[in-house]
Scaffold this active site. Sequence first.
Site, PDB file in Angstrom:
ATOM      1  N   ARG A 103       0.868  -1.185   0.000  1.00  0.00           N
ATOM      2  CA  ARG A 103       0.000   0.000   0.000  1.00  0.00           C
ATOM      3  C   ARG A 103       0.900   1.229   0.000  1.00  0.00           C
ATOM      4  NH1 ARG A 103      -5.388   1.094   3.511  1.00  0.00           N
ATOM      5  NH2 ARG A 103      -6.100  -0.291   1.860  1.00  0.00           N
ATOM      6  N   HIS A 130      -7.225   1.006  -6.488  1.00  0.00           N
ATOM      7  CA  HIS A 130      -7.448   0.050  -5.390  1.00  0.00           C
ATOM      8  C   HIS A 130      -8.009  -1.249  -5.996  1.00  0.00           C
ATOM      9  CE1 HIS A 130      -7.649  -1.454  -1.472  1.00  0.00           C
ATOM     10  NE2 HIS A 130      -8.595  -0.724  -0.933  1.00  0.00           N
ATOM     11  N   GLN A 133      -9.634  -4.147  -3.859  1.00  0.00           N
ATOM     12  CA  GLN A 133     -10.999  -3.791  -3.452  1.00  0.00           C
ATOM     13  C   GLN A 133     -11.978  -4.064  -4.599  1.00  0.00           C
ATOM     14  OE1 GLN A 133     -12.182  -2.185  -0.381  1.00  0.00           O
ATOM     15  NE2 GLN A 133     -14.054  -2.912  -1.332  1.00  0.00           N
ATOM     16  N   ASP A 221     -17.527   6.397  -1.549  1.00  0.00           N
ATOM     17  CA  ASP A 221     -16.260   6.295  -0.818  1.00  0.00           C
ATOM     18  C   ASP A 221     -16.142   7.565   0.029  1.00  0.00           C
ATOM     19  OD1 ASP A 221     -13.612   5.755  -0.047  1.00  0.00           O
ATOM     20  OD2 ASP A 221     -12.738   6.252  -1.999  1.00  0.00           O
ATOM     21  N   CYS A 261     -16.500   1.008   0.240  1.00  0.00           N
ATOM     22  CA  CYS A 261     -15.303   0.199   0.497  1.00  0.00           C
ATOM     23  C   CYS A 261     -14.913   0.202   1.973  1.00  0.00           C
ATOM     24  CB  CYS A 261     -14.136   0.732  -0.333  1.00  0.00           C
ATOM     25  SG  CYS A 261     -13.827   2.486  -0.020  1.00  0.00           S
ATOM     26  N   ARG A 289     -13.212  -9.255   0.594  1.00  0.00           N
ATOM     27  CA  ARG A 289     -11.785  -8.949   0.439  1.00  0.00           C
ATOM     28  C   ARG A 289     -10.966 -10.213   0.708  1.00  0.00           C
ATOM     29  NH1 ARG A 289     -10.021  -3.717   1.015  1.00  0.00           N
ATOM     30  NH2 ARG A 289      -8.070  -4.649   0.280  1.00  0.00           N
TER      31      ARG A 289
END
Length: 303
Positions: A103, A130, A133, A221, A261, A289
């Site tokens: 990340r 992402h 995700q 988001d 998310c 996930r």
Amino acid sequence: MTNHYLTELDLTPEQTRALLQSAIALKEERNRGVRREDLAGRHVALYFEKPSVRTRVSFTVGVQELGGQVVELAAANTKLGQGEEVADFARVMGRYVHALVARVFDQRRLEVMAKHAGIPVVNALSDTRHPAQALADAQTILERKGRIEGLRFTFVGDGNNVAASSGLLFAALGADVRIASPLGYELSDDIRRLGEDLAGRFEQVEDVDEAVRGADVLYTDTWVSMGQEEQRMERLSKFRAYSINAETLAKAAPDCAVMHCLPAVPGDEITTDVMYGSQSAIWDQAENRLHAQKALLCYLLQS
Ligand code: CP
Ligand code: NVA
């Protein structure tokens, strides 16, 4: 050539569809208590430049459930970019572990890692993408609706990493994608160009009502992503009309699935009644996930 997953378009739609079926199968197996050894004897490094709950825990549990082991590194405990070259870090990681999940702020840092590591590198979120995700999101909608092709997927809010990756993946799988964002917070030109070549429609719009009408999936988001904290007040004023609430949901298809998310700020981008309501797919998304990333690691590390 080593396989990587730096963006949601790194797999073909066919490969993504197969991976999603494998994620669904892994989920069923886990529920039946089946033990797997796909990653026995393998180590996966997790590297984080930003905070994380879901990504950290789901990758850790996923690797361990596949019989592998995890090594976790916080950026603060490394000298990456401040006394150690990213390429050198990657070269060394490739000598120790079998995959690197990272990340980062800058997507280009992942590309450098992928170029030099000699092992699969997985994007665990960057400032612009992402994709891990997005895989879980696609699994969630496939489970709920039995298909992705032809669905109306509407994202309301910041044209940032999550909007880009989930929007592009759903469009690649044949959905009709609309991203509704305030002026100045739209998807980048690069992302919009990528969207033009996909199987489904991919469109940036400003008008929320138009985008939401008849939507099968409504996604949002946070308005303030990691690294943007100092823009909070300005963003709150610009995004106010882009909150997903009961009124917004009423304009969508009757069985519209609501997605986020996480982490969320209930009351800002989504109201609590919608977030915890009967049409929320948010908790399945978070769970998936785990399953989607297990399928991804099995795919990338298959010998
Ligand atoms: N959705 C997501 O990536 O959550 P974390 O930031 O907690 O990992
Ligand atoms: N857009 C958010 C997603 C968090 C999972 C961020 O980058 O902080």
